[in-house]
Motif scaffolding. Structure first.
Motif, PDB file in Angstrom:
ATOM      1  N   THR A   1       1.511  -9.489   3.716  1.00 40.12           N
ATOM      2  CA  THR A   1       2.376  -8.383   4.122  1.00 40.12           C
ATOM      3  C   THR A   1       3.478  -8.171   3.102  1.00 40.12           C
ATOM      4  O   THR A   1       4.215  -9.093   2.750  1.00 40.12           O
ATOM      5  CB  THR A   1       2.992  -8.674   5.504  1.00 40.12           C
TER       6      THR A   1
ATOM      7  N   MET B   1       5.401  -4.704   0.399  1.00 42.58           N
ATOM      8  CA  MET B   1       5.279  -3.408  -0.265  1.00 42.58           C
ATOM      9  C   MET B   1       4.519  -3.655  -1.562  1.00 42.58           C
ATOM     10  O   MET B   1       4.879  -4.563  -2.324  1.00 42.58           O
ATOM     11  CB  MET B   1       6.658  -2.827  -0.553  1.00 42.58           C
ATOM     12  N   TYR B   2       3.470  -2.887  -1.782  1.00 47.38           N
ATOM     13  CA  TYR B   2       2.638  -3.043  -2.973  1.00 47.38           C
ATOM     14  C   TYR B   2       2.948  -1.925  -3.963  1.00 47.38           C
ATOM     15  O   TYR B   2       2.976  -0.745  -3.591  1.00 47.38           O
ATOM     16  CB  TYR B   2       1.164  -3.029  -2.590  1.00 47.38           C
TER      17      TYR B   2
ATOM     18  N   THR C   1       0.768  -4.153   5.944  1.00 50.25           N
ATOM     19  CA  THR C   1       1.207  -5.043   7.013  1.00 50.25           C
ATOM     20  C   THR C   1      -0.020  -5.695   7.642  1.00 50.25           C
ATOM     21  O   THR C   1      -0.936  -4.998   8.077  1.00 50.25           O
ATOM     22  CB  THR C   1       2.001  -4.280   8.083  1.00 50.25           C
TER      23      THR C   1
ATOM     24  N   GLY D   1      -2.100   2.183   1.768  1.00 45.84           N
ATOM     25  CA  GLY D   1      -1.533   1.105   2.563  1.00 45.84           C
ATOM     26  C   GLY D   1      -1.728   1.361   4.052  1.00 45.84           C
ATOM     27  O   GLY D   1      -2.182   2.419   4.478  1.00 45.84           O
TER      28      GLY D   1
ATOM     29  N   ARG E   1       3.628  -7.009  -5.641  1.00 42.91           N
ATOM     30  CA  ARG E   1       4.030  -6.857  -4.250  1.00 42.91           C
ATOM     31  C   ARG E   1       5.391  -7.515  -4.042  1.00 42.91           C
ATOM     32  O   ARG E   1       5.768  -8.433  -4.766  1.00 42.91           O
ATOM     33  CB  ARG E   1       2.994  -7.452  -3.295  1.00 42.91           C
TER      34      ARG E   1
ATOM     35  N   SER F   1      -1.745  -0.839   8.264  1.00 44.72           N
ATOM     36  CA  SER F   1      -1.643  -2.047   9.083  1.00 44.72           C
ATOM     37  C   SER F   1      -3.035  -2.503   9.490  1.00 44.72           C
ATOM     38  O   SER F   1      -3.849  -1.690   9.941  1.00 44.72           O
ATOM     39  CB  SER F   1      -0.810  -1.762  10.335  1.00 44.72           C
TER      40      SER F   1
ATOM     41  N   THR G   1       3.482   1.277  -1.638  1.00 42.94           N
ATOM     42  CA  THR G   1       2.784   1.551  -0.381  1.00 42.94           C
ATOM     43  C   THR G   1       2.813   0.269   0.451  1.00 42.94           C
ATOM     44  O   THR G   1       2.586  -0.823  -0.063  1.00 42.94           O
ATOM     45  CB  THR G   1       1.349   2.045  -0.632  1.00 42.94           C
ATOM     46  N   GLN G   2       3.114   0.430   1.746  1.00 44.97           N
ATOM     47  CA  GLN G   2       3.314  -0.732   2.609  1.00 44.97           C
ATOM     48  C   GLN G   2       1.988  -1.258   3.140  1.00 44.97           C
ATOM     49  O   GLN G   2       1.145  -0.486   3.614  1.00 44.97           O
ATOM     50  CB  GLN G   2       4.230  -0.358   3.787  1.00 44.97           C
TER      51      GLN G   2
END
Length: 124
Positions: free
Chosen positions: A91, A93-94, A121, A9, A38, A11, A118-119
């Motif tokens: 966007t 959390m996956y 964004t 994950g 997600r 950004s 895992t985030q």
């Protein structure tokens, strides 16, 4: 029982790409479904994609079809989610989820085993 661990994950800006990985540990892949879900803040858990390691047939939600690709390595130990043309609405959390002989892949209740998440964004 399936053990799962996500990574990858981060950004990115809109239009960018990320690849998530899910390390899968199990004694048998017979009947196994591995899915990506997600969850955005304040929303429910949404199914994204699923793959069946023994037959490798993927399915996708309409919101990601054509942009995301689920795949696995030849050893069936890692499931990937390639995410292209990302949008701010991606966007969340996956999570990677595992279950056996599921009937409705989009139902999170059919997956007893989950990773920690895992985030992802995506900025506009």
């Amino acid at each position: 029982q399936v053990q799962l661990m996500e990574s990858g994950g981060g950004s990115v800006e809109a239009g960018g790409s990320l690849r998530l990985s899910c390390a899968v540990t199990t004694s048998s892949t017979y009947g196994l479904d591995v899915a990506w879900f997600r969850q955005a803040p304040g929303k429910g858990r949404e199914a994204v994609a699923v793959i069946y390691p023994d037959i490798q047939t993927p399915s996708y939600s309409d919101s990601v079809k054509g942009r995301f690709t689920i795949s696995q390595d030849s050893a069936k130990e890692t499931v990937y989610l390639q995410m292209d043309n990302l949008k701010p609405e991606d966007t969340a959390m996956y999570y990677c989820a595992g279950g056996y002989f599921g009937m409705t892949w989009v139902d999170p209740q059919e997956y007893p085993d989950w990773g920690q998440g895992t985030q992802v964004t995506v900025s506009a």
